[in-house]
Design a protein around this motif. Structure first.
Motif, short mmCIF file in Angstrom:
data_model
loop_
_atom_site.label_atom_id
_atom_site.label_comp_id
_atom_site.label_asym_id
_atom_site.label_seq_id
_atom_site.Cartn_x
_atom_site.Cartn_y
_atom_site.Cartn_z
N GLU A 13 -1.69 -6.81 -9.58
CA GLU A 13 -0.40 -7.45 -9.29
C GLU A 13 0.56 -6.47 -8.63
O GLU A 13 1.24 -6.79 -7.68
CB GLU A 13 0.24 -7.99 -10.58
CG GLU A 13 -0.48 -9.19 -11.18
CD GLU A 13 -1.67 -8.80 -12.05
OE1 GLU A 13 -1.98 -7.60 -12.14
OE2 GLU A 13 -2.27 -9.71 -12.66
N CYS A 14 0.60 -5.24 -9.17
CA CYS A 14 1.48 -4.19 -8.61
C CYS A 14 1.16 -2.88 -9.34
O CYS A 14 0.65 -2.90 -10.45
CB CYS A 14 2.95 -4.55 -8.84
SG CYS A 14 3.40 -4.75 -10.55
N PRO A 15 1.48 -1.74 -8.69
CA PRO A 15 1.39 -0.49 -9.46
C PRO A 15 2.54 -0.51 -10.47
O PRO A 15 3.58 -1.11 -10.19
CB PRO A 15 1.61 0.59 -8.40
CG PRO A 15 2.21 -0.10 -7.22
CD PRO A 15 1.92 -1.56 -7.31
N LEU A 16 2.34 0.10 -11.63
CA LEU A 16 3.41 0.01 -12.64
C LEU A 16 4.06 1.36 -12.95
O LEU A 16 5.26 1.51 -12.87
CB LEU A 16 2.87 -0.63 -13.93
CG LEU A 16 2.55 -2.12 -13.79
CD1 LEU A 16 1.07 -2.34 -13.78
CD2 LEU A 16 3.16 -2.94 -14.89
N LEU A 32 8.74 -0.16 -7.87
CA LEU A 32 7.41 -0.67 -7.50
C LEU A 32 7.34 -2.20 -7.56
O LEU A 32 6.47 -2.82 -6.95
CB LEU A 32 6.35 -0.06 -8.41
CG LEU A 32 6.22 1.47 -8.34
CD1 LEU A 32 5.17 1.98 -9.32
CD2 LEU A 32 5.89 1.94 -6.93
N ALA A 33 8.22 -2.79 -8.35
CA ALA A 33 8.31 -4.25 -8.49
C ALA A 33 9.57 -4.49 -9.31
O ALA A 33 10.23 -3.53 -9.72
CB ALA A 33 7.09 -4.82 -9.20
N LEU A 51 0.83 -1.21 0.00
CA LEU A 51 0.00 0.00 0.00
C LEU A 51 0.87 1.26 0.00
O LEU A 51 0.51 2.28 -0.59
CB LEU A 51 -0.92 0.01 1.22
CG LEU A 51 -2.28 -0.64 1.04
CD1 LEU A 51 -2.99 -0.74 2.37
CD2 LEU A 51 -3.14 0.14 0.05
N ASP A 52 2.01 1.20 0.67
CA ASP A 52 2.93 2.36 0.68
C ASP A 52 3.42 2.63 -0.74
O ASP A 52 3.53 3.78 -1.17
CB ASP A 52 4.15 2.09 1.57
CG ASP A 52 3.76 1.88 3.01
OD1 ASP A 52 2.69 2.37 3.42
OD2 ASP A 52 4.52 1.21 3.74
N ARG A 53 3.72 1.54 -1.46
CA ARG A 53 4.21 1.73 -2.82
C ARG A 53 3.11 2.28 -3.73
O ARG A 53 3.34 3.14 -4.56
CB ARG A 53 4.77 0.42 -3.39
CG ARG A 53 6.21 0.15 -2.96
CD ARG A 53 6.70 -1.19 -3.46
NE ARG A 53 6.09 -2.27 -2.71
CZ ARG A 53 6.56 -2.76 -1.56
NH1 ARG A 53 7.68 -2.28 -1.06
NH2 ARG A 53 5.94 -3.72 -0.93
N ARG A 54 1.90 1.78 -3.56
CA ARG A 54 0.77 2.31 -4.33
C ARG A 54 0.59 3.80 -4.03
O ARG A 54 0.40 4.63 -4.90
CB ARG A 54 -0.51 1.57 -3.94
CG ARG A 54 -1.19 0.92 -5.10
CD ARG A 54 -2.26 -0.05 -4.70
NE ARG A 54 -1.88 -1.39 -5.12
CZ ARG A 54 -1.95 -1.83 -6.36
NH1 ARG A 54 -2.43 -1.07 -7.31
NH2 ARG A 54 -1.57 -3.04 -6.68
#
Ligand code: AMP
Length: 487
Positions: free
Chosen positions: A251-254, A275-276, A39-42
């Motif tokens: 899956e992840c924010p891009l 982010l990934a 959530l922090d990364r989003r």
């Protein structure tokens, strides 16, 4: 992981929940594992959106945003973890409550109400009451913004009456929502009259800027399958600029669009490497070649790749299913244009129906034709977005089957076709079902029977234009995306 013990031994950090992706897997939404600090990364990605916008549009701090945001009810996996869509997870998080919820006209209680009608009603009335404060308007995906406009078209009289009297209709029964809207809704005869005048003449062109006159741009994704909604959004928005600001998935924010005011056909997203872990499968003529993965820093301008992610939530070298083209670089970071969702044939909203799913559904429905001595000779499909929400159209060419003594296609009447439509819809994915039945985000599927010989004419036309007879195949007609049957 969903059925086993709650925490995963595969990762250092326990899985906190499962995100329901709209990318379907055998008809069911996929369960994507995620961890708390994802959530922090989003939030990191989202927190960059406004600084980027501020570089291009002055005065955004002088007003607020009209955003229509929705959650879905959630379930639990057998291992006891929440299973819900990524946006539901984000809107219910402290991150959203702290950072974003006070920058839009919709009260938090209205956003968090899982009843789509009540939520939309409350968000619309709140947006109308604060119309002069709105400087930007949007939804995550364009299809939802169009549904909001359609909602206004259907309910403006009732909304105006509520504003006239300063009281919400009983159709919104959720006490928390009513309490939140009560703080915004005051009796306002002038505003009620304005809405009646603006909505009663049947002219919806530019309705967004007429009702929310200080709006400087629309903030909504119009790339990928959402590109089909661009022309109609232009119509409703009076040619406001449309910014596709972010590229995100369960899956992840891009990544984000660093030139958000560009033409939608020019949109590129810069993938953020923190982010990934991003790798890329070169695609060859549309199919991912089983060659080596290319790292983010080594992709080449002009080439197309399928994006592969290794996420903090535990996915390892996972194919998201999106095909991207490198359009250039921001400093050393590559910028990507969204080309297509690999395998997706039909998409109105978050649904992504692929060829195999449609084929299976058509086969199931065509069984209903047997008693009538008819069968499907050939078919194709497209999404129709002339009306909002859009719907699937399946074109059938029928033939009489010898087994039934040639009773013929004539006895396939409207009732039979209606049952075939239902049968196809029942055979489609769970995501389609939710959008169609629960959310009303997709209209009923339609079957159109074409004249005998139509598909042969199509082959002849393609061949006369240089297609190879041996390689010819009917592909879906995606008129919204500007594509037509090709060989
Ligand atoms: P979901 O799995 O339901 O979270 O949906 C994520 C998918 O939506 C992505 O993998 C893309 O296919 C699509 N998507 C998300 N953002 C964009 C965008 N900016 N442009 C085009 N498609 C997008």
């Amino acid at each position: 992981m969903a059925t086993g013990p709650p925490s995963s031994q595969a990762l250092g950090t326990p899985i906190s929940e499962f995100l329901l992706s709209s990318g379907t897997s055998g008809g069911d939404p996929k369960l994507i594992p995620t961890v708390k600090d994802e959530l922090d990364r989003r939030q990191l990605l989202y927190s960059l959106l406004m600084p980027v916008m501020n570089q291009f549009v002055p005065g955004l701090d002088k007003g607020t945003g009209l955003y229509f945001l929705f959650v879905r009810s959630e379930t639990k996996t057998p291992s006891g973890l929440p299973a819900r869509p990524v946006l539901t997870s984000y809107y219910k998080s402290d991150h959203f409550k702290k950072h974003a919820s006070n920058t839009c006209t919709s009260p938090l209680a209205a956003i968090l109400c899982a009843d789509v009608f009540q939520s939309m009603y409350a968000q619309m009335v709140s947006g109308l009451c604060q119309r002069h404060r709105v400087v930007r308007a949007g939804t995550v995906f364009a299809s939802v913004l169009l549904r909001a406009i359609q909602f206004l078209q259907q309910h403006w009289e009732q909304l105006a009456a509520n504003i006239e009297h300063g009281e919400l209709s009983p159709c919104v029964s959720d006490p928390a929502v009513r309490a939140a809207v009560a703080g915004i809704l005051q009796p306002d005869h002038k505003l009620a009259q304005f809405i009646r005048t603006g909505c009663s003449n049947g002219d919806w062109a530019g309705i967004i800027v007429r009702i929310w006159p200080n709006t400087k741009y629309l903030d909504t994704i119009v790339t990928g399958s959402m590109a089909q909604y661009f022309p109609i959004l232009r119509y409703y928005s009076g040619d406001l600029p449309i910014a596709s600001t972010k590229y995100v998935s369960s899956e992840c924010p891009l990544g984000l669009n660093l030139h958000p005011m560009c033409d939608p056909s020019e949109v590129s997203y810069t993938i953020m490497p923190n982010l990934a872990y991003f790798e890329f499968l070169p695609t060859d003529g549309g199919v991912a070649a089983a060659t080596e993965l290319v790292e983010l820093a080594r992709v080449e301008a002009g080439r197309e790749y399928e994006v592969v992610v290794t996420t903090y939530g535990g996915l390892s070298r996972y194919r998201v299913g999106d095909v991207l083209r490198v359009t250039g670089f921001h400093n050393a970071a590559p910028r990507f244009r969204f080309v297509r969702r690999s395998g997706a044939l039909l998409s109105v909203d978050a649904d992504k129906t692929d060829e195999t799913e449609l084929q299976r559904a058509v086969e199931r429905a065509s069984v209903l034709l047997r008693p009538h001595g008819a069968a499907v000779l050939d078919y194709t499909s497209r999404v129709c977005t002339k009306t909002i929400p859009g719907h699937y159209v399946v074109y059938w060419e029928l033939t009489a089957t010898a087994q039934q003594g040639g009773v013929g296609t004539g006895s396939v009447d409207g009732n039979v076709l209606d049952r075939c439509c239902l049968e196809i819809e029942e055979a489609l994915s769970y995501v389609y079902w939710v959008l169609r039945v629960v959310d009303g985000a997709i209209r009923p599927l339609e079957i159109r029977v074409v004249r005998p010989g139509t598909f042969e004419e199509l082959v002849n036309l393609a061949v006369s234009q240089g297609a190879s007879m041996g390689q010819y195949k009917v592909t879906p007609m995606r008129d919204g995306l500007g594509r037509h049957p090709t060989s």
